[in-house]
Design an enzyme around this catalytic site. Sequence first.
Site, PDB file in Angstrom:
ATOM      1  N   GLU A 247       0.856  -1.144   0.132  1.00  0.00           N
ATOM      2  CA  GLU A 247      -0.019   0.099   0.216  1.00  0.00           C
ATOM      3  C   GLU A 247       0.970   1.359  -0.017  1.00  0.00           C
ATOM      4  O   GLU A 247       1.229   1.642   0.936  1.00  0.00           O
ATOM      5  CB  GLU A 247      -0.847   0.028   1.165  1.00  0.00           C
ATOM      6  CG  GLU A 247      -1.714  -1.059   1.348  1.00  0.00           C
ATOM      7  CD  GLU A 247      -3.187  -0.766   0.321  1.00  0.00           C
ATOM      8  OE1 GLU A 247      -3.268   0.261   0.264  1.00  0.00           O
ATOM      9  OE2 GLU A 247      -3.667  -1.892  -0.012  1.00  0.00           O
ATOM     10  N   CYS A 281      -2.184   8.961   2.711  1.00  0.00           N
ATOM     11  CA  CYS A 281      -1.865   8.427   1.085  1.00  0.00           C
ATOM     12  C   CYS A 281      -2.962   8.635   0.232  1.00  0.00           C
ATOM     13  O   CYS A 281      -2.839   8.879  -0.910  1.00  0.00           O
ATOM     14  CB  CYS A 281      -1.604   6.940   1.231  1.00  0.00           C
ATOM     15  SG  CYS A 281      -2.694   6.016   1.980  1.00  0.00           S
TER      16      CYS A 281
HETATM   17  P1  NAD Z   1      10.231   6.982   4.315  1.00  0.00           P
HETATM   18  O1  NAD Z   1      10.017   6.545   2.861  1.00  0.00           O
HETATM   19  O2  NAD Z   1      11.664   6.710   4.883  1.00  0.00           O
HETATM   20  O3  NAD Z   1       9.348   5.630   5.328  1.00  0.00           O
HETATM   21  C1  NAD Z   1       8.032   5.405   4.973  1.00  0.00           C
HETATM   22  C2  NAD Z   1       7.697   4.303   5.885  1.00  0.00           C
HETATM   23  O4  NAD Z   1       8.266   3.369   5.677  1.00  0.00           O
HETATM   24  C3  NAD Z   1       7.929   4.476   7.402  1.00  0.00           C
HETATM   25  O5  NAD Z   1       6.935   4.038   8.232  1.00  0.00           O
HETATM   26  C4  NAD Z   1       9.274   3.878   7.665  1.00  0.00           C
HETATM   27  O6  NAD Z   1       9.471   3.225   9.028  1.00  0.00           O
HETATM   28  C5  NAD Z   1       9.383   2.634   6.780  1.00  0.00           C
HETATM   29  N1  NAD Z   1      10.593   2.408   6.211  1.00  0.00           N
HETATM   30  C6  NAD Z   1      11.344   3.073   5.685  1.00  0.00           C
HETATM   31  N2  NAD Z   1      12.634   2.467   5.275  1.00  0.00           N
HETATM   32  C7  NAD Z   1      12.298   0.920   5.365  1.00  0.00           C
HETATM   33  C8  NAD Z   1      12.931  -0.324   5.237  1.00  0.00           C
HETATM   34  N3  NAD Z   1      14.209  -0.330   4.449  1.00  0.00           N
HETATM   35  N4  NAD Z   1      12.147  -1.226   5.485  1.00  0.00           N
HETATM   36  C9  NAD Z   1      10.955  -1.194   6.106  1.00  0.00           C
HETATM   37  N5  NAD Z   1      10.266  -0.222   6.201  1.00  0.00           N
HETATM   38  C10 NAD Z   1      10.958   1.043   6.024  1.00  0.00           C
HETATM   39  O7  NAD Z   1       9.606   8.309   4.650  1.00  0.00           O
HETATM   40  P2  NAD Z   1       9.018   8.901   6.023  1.00  0.00           P
HETATM   41  O8  NAD Z   1       9.596  10.226   5.926  1.00  0.00           O
HETATM   42  O9  NAD Z   1       8.836   8.090   7.183  1.00  0.00           O
HETATM   43  O10 NAD Z   1       7.531   9.166   5.301  1.00  0.00           O
HETATM   44  C11 NAD Z   1       7.213  10.137   4.176  1.00  0.00           C
HETATM   45  C12 NAD Z   1       6.841   9.343   2.948  1.00  0.00           C
HETATM   46  O11 NAD Z   1       6.582   8.122   3.181  1.00  0.00           O
HETATM   47  C13 NAD Z   1       5.890  10.165   2.326  1.00  0.00           C
HETATM   48  O12 NAD Z   1       6.610  10.597   1.118  1.00  0.00           O
HETATM   49  C14 NAD Z   1       4.824   9.107   2.055  1.00  0.00           C
HETATM   50  O13 NAD Z   1       5.066   8.860   0.621  1.00  0.00           O
HETATM   51  C15 NAD Z   1       5.233   7.864   2.625  1.00  0.00           C
HETATM   52  N6  NAD Z   1       4.108   7.171   3.489  1.00  0.00           N
HETATM   53  C16 NAD Z   1       3.207   6.833   3.007  1.00  0.00           C
HETATM   54  C17 NAD Z   1       2.279   6.163   3.843  1.00  0.00           C
HETATM   55  C18 NAD Z   1       1.104   5.711   3.419  1.00  0.00           C
HETATM   56  O14 NAD Z   1       0.028   5.624   4.036  1.00  0.00           O
HETATM   57  N7  NAD Z   1       0.765   5.152   2.227  1.00  0.00           N
HETATM   58  C19 NAD Z   1       2.594   6.218   5.365  1.00  0.00           C
HETATM   59  C20 NAD Z   1       3.580   6.896   5.632  1.00  0.00           C
HETATM   60  C21 NAD Z   1       4.553   7.233   4.696  1.00  0.00           C
END
Ligand code: NAD
Length: 480
Positions: A247, A281
């Site tokens: 997702e 999202c």
């Molecule tokens: P991010 O891309 O670093 O992380 C997004 C999420 O993924 C976080 O919960 C993080 O803990 C997890 N994550 C990151 N790297 C990971 C890895 N290697 N393995 C497993 N999990 C990992 O960015 P962020 O600053 O935490 O969040 C912002 C971005 O993430 C936004 O641009 C948005 O697109 C996306 N996001 C989307 C949703 C959603 O509901 N689809 C939720 C949270 C964040």
Amino acid sequence: MSDAKSYRLFINGMWRAARDGTTLPVINPATEEVFASVCSASTADLDEALAAAEQSRRAWSSRPAKERGKILRAAAKILDANAGAAARDLSAEQGKTIAEATGEYKRAVETLEWNGAHAEELSASIPMGPNRMVVPEPLGVVAAFTPWNYPAVLIARKLAPALAAGCPVILKGAEETPSVAVHTVEALQQAGLPAGVVNLVFGVPAQISERLLSSPIVKVLTFTGSTAVGKQLAKLAANNLQRCILELGGHSPVVICEDADLEKAIPAITEYKFECAGQSCNAPSRILVARPVYEEFLSRLTEAARNIKIGPPDDPATEMGPMANARRIEAMQRLTRDAVDRGARVETGGERLDRPGFYWPPTILSGVPKDAKVLHEEPFGPILTVAPFDTIEEMMEEANATEYGLAAYIFSGTDSAKRELINGLAAGAVSVNYLKGVSADAPYGGVKQSGYGYEGGEPGFRSFQSSKLVNGLGSFGSDQ
Ligand code: NAD
């Protein structure tokens, strides 16, 4: 029981610290102060979680589905009874208002309840004529990665169907918002979930995903987060061909037709868009407005956005709290600056508020050139772009111009326009004169780079099952 301000791991039925004693800070986004800590799993902890989940698998999968469902429904009641205190913890960690956090917990409770109530029916064999049937079987151990924006409901949407289907879970909670995962797992533990069936870890996300997905014990990966991270995880999952439910991001268009009821559309858009400070999202992010109503729509939307009361999430008068972390503020600054440098106009907002906390006001951008980053990168914050359109073809091209395909919204009074737009918009969900969050009983999933697989409803439940085809039932003897 876990300490309220020092969140521990839950492995093989025990709440405990990480083997190497490492912790991470938890920051209050309204004050920027560290106010709690969370244990950070080491490799040894992850290996113990894998072993515990695998050891519990056979007994849990062969337990009657009705009994699994009962445990989930009991957990839903416990979580519901504790929702007031839990919502205050969530609000303090995430920055969303108490009312938003309470509403989110209610949806998490509904999700546990829905999957518990449907466990037996969705685990039953499906006859295919007199000689064949399909037997749904649990796929095995699930690695579930959950984010910080809607942690309560997103944990429930992964845990509840996986457990109801008979799969043990290793859950990685969000390090920014650990209390939600702890409250949910405590509720399951109190409801009688056997040791090892759910294991909760926190830590360095990349280290956790690499360790868990490199293990052949894990059979399913379910992740909510950014498209970039989703792709990295899908690559890791390819080594063991783990089933993926991804997702990912969204950049959802809202189409305002000439006959739209603006009286209803504007409050619906502002309420849904600015919930959770826009960090959703499926929040609307690009508004396309029929030229004849463009000026009126823009000025009324700007006025409504300007009037939203921003403040601490625990103040009952607050309508929008801070953003969840400093990374989101940096992203808002970067996207706004880029759009303005290319010629966009800031109708309202556009600058971080000058006070402690990660506060970014509702921001409306108009005249945004097509190459601006904000039109292509998921803003994931309280920024809306507004643009006029002259023809349906032009609007449709613009609406479908991003790599994302999660949600799309239409405001119109004409049936033919609604039908044309529903068919033409590339999105996992299209909503007409309506903006609401996901529900427990309906499937939700993206197209294009918004991911694949489904959460919610029957498809969300089936994500954790294989469909074993049994042929030749007529050849069984009398002991069948
Ligand atoms: P991010 O891309 O670093 O992380 C997004 C999420 O993924 C976080 O919960 C993080 O803990 C997890 N994550 C990151 N790297 C990971 C890895 N290697 N393995 C497993 N999990 C990992 O960015 P962020 O600053 O935490 O969040 C912002 C971005 O993430 C936004 O641009 C948005 O697109 C996306 N996001 C989307 C949703 C959603 O509901 N689809 C939720 C949270 C964040």
